[in-house]
Structures are given as C-alpha cells and as structure tokens.
Design a protein around this motif. Sequence first.
Motif: not given
Length: 372
Positions: A9-12, A15-17
């Motif tokens: 999972t990337s902070q970009q 979904d993460y946001k």
Amino acid sequence: MILILESNTSQQDEDYKQLVTFLAGLEGIQTRVHIERGTEQVLTEIYLIGNTKMLEVEDMLALPCVERVVRVSEEYRILGRHKDDPRPSHFEYKGVRFGQDTLNVFAGLCAVSNAQHVEGMLKALRDNGQVCTRMGAYKPRTSPYAFQGHGKNCLPMVFDLAGKYGIKVIAMEITHESHLHEIQEALHQTGSPTGVMLQIGTRNTQNFELLKIVGRQQEFPVLLKRGFGITLDESLNAAEYLASEGNRNVVFGLRGMKTNMGDPHRNFVDFAHVPVVKRLTRMPVCIDPSHSVGSRQASPDGILDVMHVTAQGVLAGANMVLVDFHPEPSRALVDGPQALLIKELPYFLEDVQIAREAYLKRVALQEKFAAS
Ligand code: PEP
Ligand code: MN
C-alpha cells in the motif's frame, strides 16, 4: 488496535488517503503509522491509540486498504504477542535472521583490549563457521577508576578486522547518544565492512532518553538487556520504548538478576524466563551466561557452570547466546575470570548444538503429543 494494511500500500494511493481521512475523524483516537520495508514488500501498520474499545473489528476490516485488524492488549502494543496476531517474530540484518525460531551465537571479547586479541578472536570465530561476535568499546564500570573501554579509537580497527574475517554482526554496548554517532562514523570511514547490533546494558535498561534515541534510528538492531533489579514487566516496557519510537528489531537479553540468593553465581540465573518472554512478546530472546555466572567454576562432572546454564537456556528455546571469550584471559581488561578460552570455542559450539537439537526434539515431541 492495529490495522495491518494490504502489502505494498502506498501513501499516495487514493484508498490510503481515504482511510487516513476517516481515521482522523475518529474522536479520541490517535494514529501512528509504522512502515516496514522488507526486501520484497513494504508493510504498513497503523496503530490506533486511545479509546479503541468502541471500535468494532468488522467495521475496521471494511475500511479501504485494511487487510487485518488486531485488537491488542494494553501491554507491549508493538512488541507484544497478541491474540490472532499474524505479525512476524523475526527480522533480518546483514543476511542474518533473528527470530524466535533461530539460534545465533555471539562469542567474543567483553571489552576490546588490543588488535592482536581482536584478531585472534575473530579468526577463531571464522575458523569455526561463526558470523557474529561481541566486542565492547564503551564499558560502563562500577568504579570510576576502572578501565572504561577504548571508545571510538578502537572502532576502525575492530570493523576492519571483522570485515577481514567475514563477521557480519557485532554486538556492541553504547551508553550515550554520541557513541551511536561514533559507530556510524567509523562504519562510514571503513566502508561498512560489518554490521553492529547496539546493546543497551542492564544499567541503562530504564535510561528512557537513551532508549528513545536508539529507538528512533532504524539502521541498527538492538539488544536490550533486562534490568538486573527491576521487574520483567518494567524491562519489557523498556523494550517497547524502542519499538514505540520506530525500531522494532529488538532482541531481549536475559543476563541474571542482582540478588545474593543466586550466590555463588555473580547474578541469579534467570533463563527459566526464556519461554516466558517468547510467550509475552514476539522478540527473539538472548541469554548471557557469562554475566550471569561470572566465573569459570565447574561442577563435579567437569562441565563449567557457564556451559551448564547456556545449555539450560538453549534447551528452553533461547535464540541468541552472548558469551565472553578471550585469547588471553589473564590479560583481559574487563571480566577475564569469566571468559572462556579460544581453544574451548569448538567444544562450546558443539555443546550448544547438542542443547539446540534437544530443544528441537522437545518441540517435535510436543507437536506429536498435541496431534494425538
Ligand atoms: C556486557 O555484556 O558486557 C555487560 C556489561 O552486560 P550487562 O549490561 O548485562 O551487565
Ligand atoms: Mn563484562
């Protein structure tokens, strides 16, 4: 509560946001993100701190990116072993695996004396198939007039020689933030021929500011020694300080407790707690037979007490053995009387192997019994 996110999972990611925005809106809950960069994947965990009792596991599982949810007990949130907790109980450093399922021997000098002794020790280790050692440059001593260690001056020599003999990890105690920087600088200067496991000694187990500093760096794993005059819970919380600051590559070291009940040993041997620490936490557990026993006394069977207690710890599932050796104990600057001799190294390693095999057989026997 811990939210374990889908790997990579990337902070970009959108979904993460979305997830982060949702969590920020939860009243009375703070979040702390921990990112673990492995060789193959990046793992992200989000720790929810505060009134998490009102949160339902199912609701959290339904959030974007969330793969698993672990409800943790209040204690040892990061390093603790919680119910249905899939997080690993091992880490790798310099190609060496440290886990609750492995065993690494760190035989070496309590304190660096001179280049000849260091080389003699490292050569013997290489000749016996070892890739780890212990070498003290900074020695906390009871008397201010006693030898305090050669400090930063000996580091380039120790690191160069370690590289020469294929030693990958050196356990080395530090007592101050400046020592961390000196080690980093010496490694840089010598081209990083080896690795270092920072050791926090028993006198500093509750030096919280040192723990925070060491916890904030993730370059070196840490061996935290149990405090010799505090409860196990207090020492495990000290380990948690390291993890809460970001470094969870922590090995927990048992080294005996200060009480005269254990006389004539230097400290009361506490290796019965090996399985206890493995049950309460996910940390690999180290035993230090040298500083526990403190002498070269032997029982009527001819076996040294240092070797008896090593076998007892390994038989109970210990994952690391930190043990004093010296090419010339009479000329050691610290702890000569408890050191094993270089000629005893192959004998010691074989004895450890016997205990390890017995431990693995005991595990297999338990599995057979449980299946029956
Ligand atoms: C050591 O390992 O050299 C040492 C000083 O150990 P402890 O902190 O357990 O006394
Ligand atoms: Mn010592």
